[in-house]
Design an enzyme around this catalytic site. Structure first.
Site, short mmCIF file in Angstrom:
data_model
loop_
_atom_site.label_atom_id
_atom_site.label_comp_id
_atom_site.label_asym_id
_atom_site.label_seq_id
_atom_site.Cartn_x
_atom_site.Cartn_y
_atom_site.Cartn_z
N ARG A 237 -5.92 -74.62 -31.81
CA ARG A 237 -4.96 -75.66 -32.21
C ARG A 237 -4.84 -75.62 -33.73
NH1 ARG A 237 -3.51 -75.77 -27.66
NH2 ARG A 237 -3.45 -77.52 -26.21
N GLU A 266 4.13 -78.46 -35.24
CA GLU A 266 4.93 -77.53 -34.43
C GLU A 266 6.20 -78.23 -33.98
OE1 GLU A 266 2.39 -76.00 -31.33
OE2 GLU A 266 0.91 -75.30 -32.76
N HIS A 285 3.44 -70.71 -30.45
CA HIS A 285 2.54 -71.30 -29.45
C HIS A 285 2.78 -70.69 -28.06
CE1 HIS A 285 0.02 -75.14 -28.65
NE2 HIS A 285 -0.25 -74.21 -27.75
P1 NAP Z 1 -13.52 -74.26 -23.11
O1 NAP Z 1 -13.87 -73.38 -21.96
O2 NAP Z 1 -13.86 -75.70 -23.03
O3 NAP Z 1 -14.15 -73.61 -24.42
C1 NAP Z 1 -14.20 -74.24 -25.65
C2 NAP Z 1 -15.49 -73.84 -26.32
O4 NAP Z 1 -15.46 -74.38 -27.63
C3 NAP Z 1 -16.72 -74.38 -25.61
O5 NAP Z 1 -17.50 -73.32 -25.18
C4 NAP Z 1 -17.43 -75.20 -26.69
O6 NAP Z 1 -18.79 -74.86 -26.80
C5 NAP Z 1 -16.79 -74.74 -27.97
N1 NAP Z 1 -16.78 -75.83 -28.95
C6 NAP Z 1 -16.24 -77.06 -28.84
N2 NAP Z 1 -16.43 -77.75 -29.96
C7 NAP Z 1 -17.13 -76.95 -30.80
C8 NAP Z 1 -17.63 -77.08 -32.11
N3 NAP Z 1 -17.48 -78.22 -32.79
N4 NAP Z 1 -18.29 -76.04 -32.65
C9 NAP Z 1 -18.47 -74.89 -31.95
N5 NAP Z 1 -18.00 -74.71 -30.72
C10 NAP Z 1 -17.33 -75.72 -30.14
O7 NAP Z 1 -11.95 -74.22 -23.38
P2 NAP Z 1 -10.94 -72.99 -23.18
O8 NAP Z 1 -10.34 -73.05 -21.84
O9 NAP Z 1 -11.60 -71.74 -23.63
O10 NAP Z 1 -9.81 -73.43 -24.22
C11 NAP Z 1 -10.13 -73.61 -25.60
C12 NAP Z 1 -8.96 -74.20 -26.36
O11 NAP Z 1 -7.96 -73.22 -26.52
C13 NAP Z 1 -8.22 -75.36 -25.64
O12 NAP Z 1 -8.87 -76.57 -25.84
C14 NAP Z 1 -6.85 -75.31 -26.28
O13 NAP Z 1 -6.80 -76.18 -27.39
C15 NAP Z 1 -6.73 -73.87 -26.77
N6 NAP Z 1 -5.67 -73.15 -26.04
C16 NAP Z 1 -4.58 -72.73 -26.73
C17 NAP Z 1 -3.58 -72.05 -26.08
C18 NAP Z 1 -2.38 -71.56 -26.83
O14 NAP Z 1 -1.29 -71.61 -26.28
N7 NAP Z 1 -2.53 -71.04 -28.02
C19 NAP Z 1 -3.66 -71.81 -24.71
C20 NAP Z 1 -4.79 -72.25 -24.04
C21 NAP Z 1 -5.79 -72.94 -24.71
P3 NAP Z 1 -19.95 -75.35 -25.82
O15 NAP Z 1 -19.64 -74.70 -24.50
O16 NAP Z 1 -21.16 -74.82 -26.44
O17 NAP Z 1 -19.81 -76.83 -25.75
#
Ligand code: NAP
Length: 325
Positions: A237, A266, A285
């Site tokens: 994000r 955005e 995005h």
């Molecule tokens: P996820 O499986 O929940 O993974 C997020 C990871 O971030 C978790 O493993 C978490 O670690 C880690 N994390 C959270 N806060 C942190 C911090 N302060 N310091 C270090 N690590 C931290 O989520 P995901 O499905 O991979 O998606 C991640 C993000 O990608 C979404 O929330 C969304 O904002 C973004 N996204 C963007 C697009 C786009 O169109 N560009 C598309 C999809 C998703 P722990 O497991 O250790 O808690």
């Protein structure tokens, strides 16, 4: 009697038919001023909401006293006030998993495009400026064998690690809340503190959610820890990054390039200094934006909403505390 659903994202005919089988649907097909006025008018009757890319704050949701569930067509839930929803016992669902691989593909597209200067050099060809063999001034940098640094080793981070490790022979280092032994074993990945990762990675990739804790996580101090060869990739994000500091780091050549799918605001302002820089690849995005994945996300959201409105536990419930046994 069927429940009322306000849909603020268009669905395919098949998914629309499935939703209409079980609910009375009001479609708000655009989120311009007129669409928002229609949304506000529909909220007092709504039991369910389904859509994405709209900040649903308390001011808006106070208009919906009957609301039982919101199905977001996204994995990120930064558009919602989760404490408020939980307090009102409104279920919030998201669409994880189905978009993981496609979003990791987008990350890799940005890695390749920035390192090999694909957009800049393709534009040169298109502009008729390819008049002799290219030389060192147009060379890029290798991707294979370079160190891939992943901040946020969740679903998408892991899919990125898989591509880097198996596809490009890249050593993988990562930073997350906690070490991930299974990931370390699969991809020979190593855990690093944030400063260590910023110093050591050739590609610094953000794959974490936007939360109160991660907002502004990467600013001037963090860019100063990177190296002039570092390529910075953001598919998480925009607000996780201090965009002014990023622009300064690029201008000062503190880092080599940036591949950005997300921005503080955005759509990105066409006058943004980011768009003046040849070493920035900016995409609108598009992380999950393929026909197949968007359909899968919408299907997942429809399933979640129908389950919630039927009183069943939806598969992808975000605010578990809102669920009453
Ligand atoms: P996820 O499986 O929940 O993974 C997020 C990871 O971030 C978790 O493993 C978490 O670690 C880690 N994390 C959270 N806060 C942190 C911090 N302060 N310091 C270090 N690590 C931290 O989520 P995901 O499905 O991979 O998606 C991640 C993000 O990608 C979404 O929330 C969304 O904002 C973004 N996204 C963007 C697009 C786009 O169109 N560009 C598309 C999809 C998703 P722990 O497991 O250790 O808690």
């Amino acid at each position: 009697m069927k429940k009322q659903v306000v849909l603020y994202k268009k669905l395919s005919p098949a998914l629309m038919a499935r939703l209409q089988e079980h609910a009375e649907v009001t479609l708000i097909d655009s989120l311009d001023a007129e669409g928002l006025a229609r949304l506000r008018a529909a909220l007092p009757h709504a039991h369910g909401l389904l859509g994405a890319s709209l900040k649903l704050d308390a001011q808006l949701l106070d208009l919906a006293p009957n609301l039982e569930a919101i199905a977001s067509v996204s994995v990120g839930v930064d558009n919602y006030d989760i404490d408020y929803l939980t307090e009102r016992r409104i279920l919030l669902t998201n669409t994880p998993d189905v978009l993981t691989e496609t979003t990791a593909d987008t990350g890799f597209a940005l890695i390749l495009a920035t390192a090999r200067r694909v957009v800049e050099l393709a534009n040169m060809v298109r502009a008729g400026q390819w008049q002799r063999n290219i030389g060192p001034a147009q060379f890029g940098s290798d991707v294979h064998g370079k160190t891939l640094g992943i901040i946020g080793m969740g679903r998408i981070g892991e899919a990125l690690a898989q591509r880097g490790h198996f596809g490009f022979g890249m050593p993988v280092i990562y930073h997350s809340h906690s070490p991930k032994p299974a990931v370390e074993q699969r991809f020979n990945a190593q855990y690093r503190s944030l400063p260590e990762l910023l110093q050591q990675a050739d590609f610094v990739c953000l794959t974490l959610p936007l939360t109160a804790e991660t907002e502004g996580l990467i600013g001037a101090q963090q860019f100063a820890q990177m190296r002039p060869e570092t390529i910075f990739i953001n598919i998480s994000r925009g607000k996780v990054v201090d965009e002014k500091a990023l622009i300064e780091a690029l201008r000062a050549e503190q880092i080599r390039a940036a591949g950005l799918d997300v921005f503080e605001r955005e759509p990105l302002d066409p006058d943004s200094p980011l768009l003046q820089l040849d070493n920035v690849v900016a995409t609108p995005h598009i992380g999950s934006a393929t026909h197949e994945t968007r359909e899968a996300m919408a299907g997942c959201a429809v399933n979640n909403l129908l389950a919630a409105l039927a009183g069943e536990l939806p598969k992808n419930l975000v605010n578990v505390r809102a669920w009453k046994d």
